[in-house]
Design an enzyme around this catalytic site. Structure first.
Site, PDB file in Angstrom:
ATOM      1  N   ASP A  44      19.749  42.110  33.892  1.00 20.40           N
ATOM      2  CA  ASP A  44      19.655  43.144  32.514  1.00 20.40           C
ATOM      3  C   ASP A  44      18.924  43.259  32.255  1.00 20.40           C
ATOM      4  OD1 ASP A  44      20.471  44.136  29.732  1.00 20.40           O
ATOM      5  OD2 ASP A  44      19.264  42.576  29.406  1.00 20.40           O
ATOM      6  N   TYR A  49      11.135  46.692  28.644  1.00 26.31           N
ATOM      7  CA  TYR A  49      10.974  45.048  29.000  1.00 26.31           C
ATOM      8  C   TYR A  49       9.436  45.350  29.700  1.00 26.31           C
ATOM      9  CZ  TYR A  49      15.239  43.551  27.401  1.00 26.31           C
ATOM     10  OH  TYR A  49      16.659  43.254  26.544  1.00 26.31           O
ATOM     11  N   LYS A  74      17.981  49.813  30.161  1.00 29.54           N
ATOM     12  CA  LYS A  74      18.705  50.746  28.497  1.00 29.54           C
ATOM     13  C   LYS A  74      16.948  51.086  28.329  1.00 29.54           C
ATOM     14  CE  LYS A  74      19.308  46.216  26.828  1.00 29.54           C
ATOM     15  NZ  LYS A  74      18.914  45.061  27.772  1.00 29.54           N
ATOM     16  N   HIS A 107      19.302  51.769  23.222  1.00 28.03           N
ATOM     17  CA  HIS A 107      18.453  50.528  23.006  1.00 28.03           C
ATOM     18  C   HIS A 107      18.383  49.794  21.848  1.00 28.03           C
ATOM     19  CE1 HIS A 107      15.361  47.387  24.800  1.00 28.03           C
ATOM     20  NE2 HIS A 107      16.283  46.371  23.555  1.00 28.03           N
TER      21      HIS A 107
END
Length: 293
Positions: A44, A49, A74, A107
């Site tokens: 994931d 990120y 996401k 997200h």
């Protein structure tokens, strides 16, 4: 116990995955490589990120066939809107180095601009119809967000990834997910957020109820919490950069919690959220540009 869960669109997804939230890009490749060596098959990540590229590199280095690894990422709120979200897929797929993403989520709900959220979800439906993603879903959506989304959506989200750990279990939201056939996936599943973002309740790792159960089974507190999620039918995506912990967190299939033990962990819920309130996530406060692939 099943190690895979069937999503509402009949796609099979590993119940236990490996998360890379706040894992710096320079250590992501090694961490994901370790996770894949240990046996994780769900990774994931997220556009926000900043480590999708490294996740893709680790998967390629693993030598595993593409269809052996379930990749989840996401779309960040800055890329919401129909055309923007279609392009967000291109950015993520390009960084990951894949043509198809297994599970693509929105997200955050972005309640202050929910029309953009709905257009973003319409783009996910198009990507699903075109075979560019195998399943679509959401993250951090509350029951009213799900309800409003489904006023215009034609595909029920396969997954709602939310904060769930023994100190913050969101039972009403889990119930709302289940009623719609949406799988609950837990982020911060072992309560890591209680360690570094003090919620006032202390850390789940030091909780006497959890440590006593761990002692009874000869396991770690983290293993007990992961097992709790799996036995209650959730997906969980613990993260770590420590090779020993990465391995230990996957070693949860050879013991079983009793009904009394799962109930005792259920009873630890404080109702105190560690992450941001979904209503507070706005473009003004959280918007950021997601770089091109």
């Amino acid at each position: 116990m099943e190690t895979n869960l069937q999503l509402n669109d009949k796609v099979s997804m590993p119940a236990l995955g490996f998360g890379v939230f706040q894992t710096p890009p320079e250590v992501t490749v090694a961490s994901v490589e370790t996770a894949l060596e240990v046996g994780y098959r769900l990774i994931d990540t997220a556009a926000a990120y900043g480590n999708e590229r490294e996740v893709g590199e680790a998967i390629r280095r693993s030598g595993l066939d593409r269809d052996e690894v379930f990749i989840e990422t996401k779309v960040w709120i800055s890329d919401y809107g129909y055309d923007q979200t279609l392009h967000a897929f291109d950015k993520s797929a390009g960084k990951l180095g894949v043509e198809q993403i297994d599970l693509l989520l929105l997200h955050q709900a972005l309640p202050t601009a929910f029309d953009r959220t709905q257009e973003a979800y319409r783009a996910l439906e198009k990507l699903l119809a075109d075979g560019k993603v195998r399943a679509i879903g959401v993250s951090n959506f509350m029951p009213d967000h799900l309800e409003t989304l489904m006023e215009r959506a034609s595909v029920v989200p396969a997954v709602n990834q939310i904060e769930v750990h023994p100190y913050f279990a969101q039972p009403e939201l889990q119930k709302a997910n289940a009623t719609r056939g949406v799988l609950t996936q837990a982020w911060s599943p072992i309560g890591g957020i209680t360690s570094y973002r003090g919620t006032g309740a202390g850390s789940t790792f030091d909780d006497p109820v959890i440590t006593a159960i761990a002692e009874a089974h000869g396991t770690t507190a983290a293993q007990v919490m992961i097992r709790w999620h799996l036995q209650e039918g959730r997906s969980a995506i613990p993260k770590s950069v420590n090779p020993d912990r990465i391995a230990a967190n996957f070693d949860v299939f050879d013991f079983e919690l009793t009904a009394e033990q799962t109930a005792a962990i259920d009873g630890l819920d404080t109702g105190v959220r560690g992450g941001p309130e979904p209503e507070d996530v706005t473009l003004e406060a959280f918007g950021r540009d997601i770089p091109e692939a």
